[in-house]
Every structure is written in structure tokens, then in C-alpha cells.
Scaffold this motif. Structure first.
Motif, short mmCIF file in Angstrom:
data_model
loop_
_atom_site.label_atom_id
_atom_site.label_comp_id
_atom_site.label_asym_id
_atom_site.label_seq_id
_atom_site.Cartn_x
_atom_site.Cartn_y
_atom_site.Cartn_z
N HIS A 2 -56.68 -33.75 24.61
CA HIS A 2 -56.98 -34.43 23.35
C HIS A 2 -56.91 -35.94 23.58
O HIS A 2 -55.93 -36.44 24.13
CB HIS A 2 -55.96 -34.03 22.28
N ILE A 3 -57.96 -36.64 23.17
CA ILE A 3 -58.04 -38.09 23.31
C ILE A 3 -58.22 -38.68 21.92
O ILE A 3 -59.14 -38.31 21.20
CB ILE A 3 -59.23 -38.50 24.20
N HIS A 4 -57.33 -39.59 21.54
CA HIS A 4 -57.43 -40.26 20.25
C HIS A 4 -57.48 -41.76 20.48
O HIS A 4 -56.58 -42.33 21.11
CB HIS A 4 -56.23 -39.90 19.36
N VAL A 5 -58.54 -42.40 20.01
CA VAL A 5 -58.67 -43.86 20.13
C VAL A 5 -57.88 -44.50 19.00
O VAL A 5 -58.27 -44.41 17.84
CB VAL A 5 -60.14 -44.30 20.10
N LEU A 6 -56.78 -45.15 19.35
CA LEU A 6 -55.99 -45.87 18.37
C LEU A 6 -56.64 -47.21 18.04
O LEU A 6 -56.72 -47.61 16.88
CB LEU A 6 -54.58 -46.08 18.90
N GLY A 7 -57.07 -47.92 19.07
CA GLY A 7 -57.72 -49.22 18.88
C GLY A 7 -58.83 -49.39 19.91
O GLY A 7 -58.67 -48.99 21.06
N SER A 8 -59.95 -49.97 19.49
CA SER A 8 -61.12 -50.05 20.37
C SER A 8 -61.56 -51.47 20.67
O SER A 8 -62.52 -51.67 21.42
CB SER A 8 -62.28 -49.28 19.74
N ILE A 60 -50.02 -51.61 16.88
CA ILE A 60 -49.56 -50.23 17.01
C ILE A 60 -49.06 -49.64 15.69
O ILE A 60 -49.30 -48.46 15.41
CB ILE A 60 -48.46 -50.12 18.11
N LEU A 61 -48.39 -50.42 14.85
CA LEU A 61 -47.85 -49.86 13.60
C LEU A 61 -48.98 -49.42 12.66
O LEU A 61 -48.91 -48.34 12.06
CB LEU A 61 -46.93 -50.87 12.92
N GLY A 96 -47.11 -54.27 21.58
CA GLY A 96 -46.64 -53.19 20.71
C GLY A 96 -45.29 -52.61 21.12
O GLY A 96 -44.63 -51.96 20.30
N LEU A 97 -44.87 -52.86 22.36
CA LEU A 97 -43.54 -52.38 22.77
C LEU A 97 -42.44 -52.98 21.90
O LEU A 97 -41.43 -52.33 21.63
CB LEU A 97 -43.28 -52.72 24.24
N TYR A 98 -42.65 -54.22 21.46
CA TYR A 98 -41.67 -54.83 20.56
C TYR A 98 -41.53 -54.01 19.27
O TYR A 98 -40.44 -53.86 18.72
CB TYR A 98 -42.09 -56.26 20.18
N MET A 99 -42.65 -53.49 18.77
CA MET A 99 -42.66 -52.75 17.51
C MET A 99 -42.04 -51.37 17.65
O MET A 99 -41.64 -50.76 16.66
CB MET A 99 -44.10 -52.60 16.98
N LEU A 100 -41.96 -50.88 18.90
CA LEU A 100 -41.44 -49.53 19.13
C LEU A 100 -39.98 -49.53 19.55
O LEU A 100 -39.46 -48.53 20.03
CB LEU A 100 -42.30 -48.83 20.20
N ARG A 101 -39.31 -50.65 19.34
CA ARG A 101 -37.92 -50.82 19.79
C ARG A 101 -36.94 -49.92 19.03
O ARG A 101 -35.81 -49.69 19.48
CB ARG A 101 -37.49 -52.27 19.63
#
Length: 305
Positions: A2-8, A60-61, A96-101
Motif C-alpha cells: 500500500h502506497i499513500h502520498v502524504l505530500g507531493s 506532517i500534522l 516533521g520529526l519535530y512535530m512527531l516528538r
């Protein structure tokens, strides 16, 4: 698979916040037939339940809010993202790693060694994460050996060292080394279907070409249509290739390269800059890409192999 494009989109997204080029201004005014796009990232899964985040976009959020499978709601705090892989250390792929802290456990994080070094020094995200959820680093080898990510069963990965450019904060800027940028060859171990994902590449070398020829789906750098695109607009003094991207048009360009793939290969451009005329669905450039049998990725695009 399964492939989902989050941002293009490429860095800055589309429309870019401070840009008034024809594309960005037209989208804001509603006079351009185009889709808004967030910054480049995809998610992969072998079973539709456990997902690998490939690149952590600054958006990412917003992207996760639009991706229902990412939130299975099995507990008070939950996510279907099981691990993270970064193909480079570029701002639009790591912020986005900052947002996933706020993750409840240490993130399993896969990168090459040069990317880890850039994210410990020039842009020290790794040390910062240690003050929050932390991360467990896994090195991506560049020897061509396939590897598995235990948290994402059913998929097998192979790193493809690419010619591109390192971030401005890297000691390798304009002098890239192997591992600064990689693509991924991903195989579904049940079906045997294959994906090649390479959002940043300036040259199709023999190894990447071979991987593309054996893939069912190729998702590849769509940053600029013309090499001098940003120079012609007065936005930058750099050509696409100076930034590590192969333009679509011209001799040896991406469209010419993709035309050499087997007819059954699904070809998709991703990481599209806000200046690229293919974003305008009424443009001659958009029509040229589609006539070549090449798709243009959009946020929320889903592919199943």
C-alpha cells in the motif's frame, strides 16, 4: 503493498507562502486549474495496518489528519506509523520529526550515516529528539543488500545511492558523497511487486536505471520542468541540476528517461516545485507529461501493488 502520498510538492509546498509566481498567484485567485499540495512525503505498508513514514515533511500534522489509516484509535494515544525512513537530510524531508516528538516510544529511525551526521550537527534534530521521545537509529547500508524493517512486515527495501545535492547545512553541499541522497527499491514479499521511490535525483545512473526497469511503479523527481525554470522567473540564480534535480524537458531529461521504461511501468512524478508549469492542468507542459504516459502525484493519491 500500500502506497499513500502524504505530500507531493517540493520544499515550500504549493502555493508557497511567499511566492507570487503565475502558479501560486493563480491558485490563490482561483484562476488556475490546479490542486494545492503539501511537501513531499509518502507512507508504505505491507498489510495496510503497520505503516512506514518515508520522509517527515514540515506539513506532517496536516497530512496525518487527512490520512485515516494513520489513526486506528486503539488507545488514548495511538498511531499506525511504526517507523520512519529518511532518504536525505533536506529541510522538506526532516522537519516533521519535530512535530512527531510526542510519540509514546522511541522512534525506529532509518537513515544512511551521512544523513545521520547532518542531523546531529548541521541540523541537530537527533539530539533534540532525545529530550522528548528519542529515537533508535538504524543505518541504511549502501552495498546493495536488501533489508527489512521489522515494524513494517511484508516489505523488503534496497537503498539506491543517487546523484543529487546535500543540504545547505551539510559539509557535503555541492560536493555530495554516497549516502547524502538515496532512492528506495521496495518489494512486496508476497506479490513480488516493486516500487522505486526517488524524489531527488539529478542523474539516472546504471543502477537506478536497472531498478526502474524492474519496477511496477516508479515515483521519481518532478521538481522542475525546465532546467533554467527558476532563473527565467527571477526567483533563483540556480538551475535545477545545481539543486540536485533532473528537469523533465530537454535532451536527457526525465521524460526522455522515463520513455525508456517498459510500457507496463506506472510512471509518476513527485516532489513538484511550485514554479513547475505541469501544476497548471491547462498548460501545454501538463499535456506533454500526460501524453507521455506519465502521471503527476497529488496529495492523498493511493496505489496498491
Amino acid at each position: 503493498m500500500h502506497i499513500h502520498v502524504l505530500g507531493s510538492a517540493a520544499g515550500g509546498g504549493f502555493p508557497q507562502w511567499n511566492c507570487n509566481c503565475r502558479n501560486c498567484a493563480g491558485l490563490r485567485r482561483g484562476t488556475l486549474r490546479a490542486r494545492a499540495r503539501t511537501q513531499s512525503s509518502i507512507a508504505l505498508s505491507g498489510n495496510g495496518e503497520d505503516w512506514l513514514l518515508c520522509n517527515a515533511s514540515p506539513d506532517i500534522l496536516v497530512q496525518l489528519k487527512s490520512f485515516a489509516a494513520a489513526q486506528p484509535a486503539r488507545a488514548l494515544r495511538d498511531t499506525a506509523l511504526r517507523a520512519i525512513l529518511l532518504v536525505d537530510a533536506q529541510i522538506d524531508h526532516v522537519t516533521g520529526l519535530y512535530m512527531l516528538r510526542e510519540h509514546r516510544a522511541r522512534w525506529p529511525l532509518w537513515t544512511t550515516r551521512p544523513v545521520r551526521e547532518d542531523l546531529e550537527r548541521g541540523n541537530p534534530i537527533f539530539p533534540l529528539l532525545d529530550h522528548y521521545c528519542g529515537s533508535d537509529w538504524h543505518e541504511i547500508a549502501l552495498d546493495g543488500a536488501a533489508f527489512a524493517i521489522p515494524q513494517v512486515p511484508g516489505l523488503r527495501f534496497t537503498a539506491l545511492p543517487l546523484r543529487s545535492n546535500a543540504p545547505p547545512y551539510s559539509p557535503h553541499r555541492d560536493r555530495p558523497i554516497d549516502g547524502d541522497t538515496i532512492g528506495l527499491a521496495v518489494e512486496d514479499m508476497a506479490s513480488g511487486k516493486r516500487l522505486v521511490y526517488a524524489p531527488g535525483v539529478v542523474e539516472i545512473d546504471a543502477r537506478l536505471s536497472a531498478a526502474m526497469r524492474s519496477a511496477d511503479v516508479v515515483m521519481i523527481d518532478g521538481t522542475c520542468f525546465r532546467d533554467d525554470e527558476m532563473i527565467a522567473l527571477g526567483i533563483s540564480k540556480k538551475r535545477a541540476r545545481d539543486m540536485g534535480h533532473l528537469a523533465q524537458s530537454g535532451a536527457g531529461g526525465m521524460l526522455e528517461q522515463l520513455a525508456q521504461l517498459p510500457p507496463a511501468t506506472r510512471k509518476i512524478l513527485i516532489h513538484i516545485n511550485n514554479t513547475n508549469p505541469i501544476l497548471d492542468e491547462d498548460s501545454a507542459e501538463h499535456a506533454e507529461v500526460r501524453a507521455a504516459g506519465v502521471e503527476i502525484a497529488y496529495d492523498g493519491m493511493e496505489i496498491e501493488l
